[in-house]
Each structure stands twice: as C-alpha cells, then as structure tokens.
Design an enzyme around this catalytic site. Structure first.
Site, mmCIF file in Angstrom:
data_model
loop_
_atom_site.group_PDB
_atom_site.id
_atom_site.type_symbol
_atom_site.label_atom_id
_atom_site.label_comp_id
_atom_site.label_asym_id
_atom_site.label_seq_id
_atom_site.Cartn_x
_atom_site.Cartn_y
_atom_site.Cartn_z
ATOM 1 N N TYR A 145 11.379 8.013 -0.597
ATOM 2 C CA TYR A 145 10.859 6.221 -1.283
ATOM 3 C C TYR A 145 11.053 4.921 -0.733
ATOM 4 C CZ TYR A 145 10.207 4.111 -6.090
ATOM 5 O OH TYR A 145 9.964 3.426 -7.042
ATOM 6 N N LYS B 170 8.339 2.064 -0.338
ATOM 7 C CA LYS B 170 8.920 0.453 -1.210
ATOM 8 C C LYS B 170 9.361 -0.461 -0.254
ATOM 9 C CE LYS B 170 8.173 1.304 -5.682
ATOM 10 N NZ LYS B 170 7.025 0.909 -5.442
#
Length: 274
Positions: A146, A150
């Site tokens: 993740y 991002k």
C-alpha cells in the site's frame, strides 16, 4: 459553482465529498464500479448530480465518463481520483494475484482517469485532487504494498503539478491519517499467506482494533478538502489529521538526519576537476 468528477463514490471519502459538494450547490459526476451503489445518492439533487459506472482500470470507460460529463455539464473543473483499496501484509507474504490488482486500481486507474480528463481540464483550468494517504508519506512494516502504491500517487502528482501549472491546473495531494470511514473494514484486504515470521509486524491487529474507532472525523476532513479546492493558495501536499502530520514530521526529521550524516561523503562523487 464548481463541477466535480469523482471516482470511487460508493463509500468513504468519495461518497462524502460528492454529497458535500452537491449540498452546497455544485454539480457532481459521481462514479463507482458498481453504479447501483450510488444511484439513489443522486436523486435528491435532481440534475445537479449524475451517477455513472466507472472501472478506473478501463481506459475506454474513463473516456466515456469524461464524454458524458461534457455532454451533460459542458465539462468539469475538479477531478478527484479517490477510487482505491489497500493490501496489508509483509512483502514476502504477498502474491501477484493480491498486489497487482491494487496497483491497477490505485496507480494505473488514477493515470487512466487523469489522462482522459486532461483535455477537458486544459481548456477550463481547475484542480486535480489525488487521494493519497499518510502511507504515501512514509513506509511502514506490514504496509509495504500500500505504501508503494501511494508513493506512486505522490510522485505522479508532483510531476503533474509541474506539467499542468502552465495551463492553470492545480494539483492537490490529500494525505489522510486514520478517519472513521469504512476503509479499514471494506477497502482493506489482508494477505492470505500470513507467515509466523512476520507476526510482530502484521497490520491485522491494527485493522481489527482500529476499524470504527479512528479518531478522525471524516466530515471535518471533507470540509478541509473543500476549503483547499476553493482556496487561491492551497498547498501541493495536504496531510489531514494529527497522525498524518506526525508521520510527515518524523519523515522530514529522519530524511534530514540521513542527508546530514553522510553529506560530505555523498556529495564528493563528481569527476575531479583538473
């Protein structure tokens, strides 16, 4: 009055932002992969909100949504790339079947929607809001996939800010900490292969204990995003909440320490001058 094109409106920040913008009198193109999940949301606002299906990983679908927005409202001046989900687990634990779909939505989907929207925005000017996260500021054990997605959003957004400034298009990177949406419950997947070796750094306990207990008020976050979009001097980076600010401050201090500690050695790498 602004016109918004927002992805990922079936829940969370996307849904709340679409409703808040419409309630203040703006026009909204609300999209979601499952349009049935957002159909009723548009009804109270008459023609000021339309709901459209959009799988952001489908470039043709993104172009079709942009065309429909132009047909309905003549265009739009705010694009919000909100669609996305997370994957928690150690890097060794993850499999391609788990992490590649997350990159397809969070990174490549954002790219496709942005590319489809840019011809319209270059004519009208406006703002691109890319939803990042505190996880896009600094990496942490158990959240590497993740974090990577991002981090990519951050890099793309910073590049876009430079490329689009001549056209009067601003970029806003929103970096929320923990807010009480259903993100941890609905939009986070845990890796299937949980290895005992990484039990200490697993995010599973964090997810179970924090889902529904986050300190952040999402309505206050939405109010800040609206204020930033309306502002003449909005920043490129917008950490939301004390946790996100703390992450940013620790990252800056750590980065500065690394730079300073090895500065003399690392800058002495050019060819010698004769």
């Amino acid at each position: 009055m602004k016109t918004w094109l927002i992805t990922g409106c079936s829940s969370g920040f996307g849904q709340r932002l679409a409703l808040a913008a419409a309630k203040r009198g703006d026009r909204v193109i609300a999209t979601a992969r499952n349009v049935k999940a957002i159909g009723e949301m548009a009804e109270p606002f008459g023609g000021r909100m339309i709901s459209l299906p959009l799988d952001v990983t489908d470039a043709a679908a993104a172009r079709a949504v942009v065309a429909k927005a132009v047909e309905t409202f003549g265009g739009f001046d705010v694009l919000v790339n909100n669609a996305g989900f997370g994957l928690f687990g150690a890097i060794e634990e993850g499999t391609p079947e788990e992490y590649r779909p997350m990159f397809e939505v969070n990174v490549f989907g954002l790219i496709e929607t942005t590319r489809a929207a840019l011809p319209v925005l270059r004519r009208s000017g406006g703002t691109i809001v890319n939803m990042s996260s505190g996880a896009g500021i600094a990496g942490g054990a158990g959240g590497g996939y993740y974090n990577a997605a991002k981090f990519a959003v951050e890099g793309i957004s910073e590049a876009l800010a430079g490329e689009l400034n001549p056209f009067g298009i601003r970029v806003l990177i929103v970096e929320p900490g923990p807010f009480r949406t259903d993100f941890l419950g609905r939009s986070i997947t845990m890796v299937a292969n949980e290895m005992q070796e990484y039990a200490a750094s697993s995010r599973k306990h964090y997810r179970e204990t924090n889902n529904g207990n986050q300190a952040g008020d999402p309505d206050k976050a939405i109010a800040v995003i609206l204020q930033a979009v309306d502002s003449e001097d909005a920043p490129l980076h917008l950490p939301l909440g004390p946790v996100a600010h703390s992450i940013a401050e620790r990252k800056l201090a750590s980065f500065r320490n690394d730079i300073d500690a090895w500065r003399d050695i690392t800058i002495a790498t050019d060819f010698d001058q004769h």
